[in-house]
Write a protein that holds these residues in place. Structure first.
Motif: not given
Length: 166
Positions: A5-6, A14-16, A25-27, A36-37
């Motif tokens: 899910e994450k 990222l697609e957006d 992004l992490a937040d 995330v990386e």
């Protein structure tokens, strides 16, 4: 490949907007920047994230003219490989920007770009139509883009007419 899910949440963000800062992004997904990386690196290695791109409104620039076309292609699929072999032969041409397998009257939809209508016509008549599996083509020239990859090219303008009250 199974994604959790994450990972789906990260992919959708990222697609957006592929330029979202890593800390933002992490937040957004409530993970650490390191997590995330690591997820993004894994998704890139698995060829789930293939590329990062920008949507450019070339009509607002000078110096790059060109013609885009969508070509409907009717083909004869080959035994054991179906449409894949002919699709691969088509997408290897440098003029080709996209190839899609379609349902309906035509089998493939091919998006190409050229410097002129003559160049596009040459591609269709001398390269695409001459492939042994191609039965017929129909070319549609792109006249104006209104929306591409979810991005509206000319946002609605407020009505700027002056209304005078009596």
């Amino acid at each position: 490949m199974t994604v959790n899910e994450k990972e789906i949440e990260i992919l959708e963000i990222l697609e957006d907007n592929a330029r979202v800062p890593m800390d933002v992004l992490a937040d957004m997904v409530e993970l650490s920047v390191e997590e995330v990386e690591k997820i993004i690196k894994k998704l890139e290695e698995q060829n789930i994230i293939l590329s990062y791109s920008s949507v450019i409104n070339w009509d607002k620039t000078s110096g790059k003219d060109g013609v885009a076309a969508m070509i409907d292609v009717k083909v004869t699929p080959k035994r054991d490989v179906g449409f894949d072999e002919i699709a691969e032969r088509i997408y290897r041409f440098p003029e080709v920007k996209a190839v899609y397998l379609m349902s309906g009257a035509f089998d493939l939809s091919v998006q190409i770009e050229g410097k002129s209508m003559k160049e596009v016509a040459f591609f269709v008549s001398n390269k695409l139509s001459t492939l042994d599996s191609v039965l017929s083509t129909t070319t549609h020239f792109l006249l104006k883009k209104y929306k591409h990859d979810g991005v509206i090219f000319e946002p609605e303008q407020k009505d700027k007419r002056i209304v005078v009250s009596p």
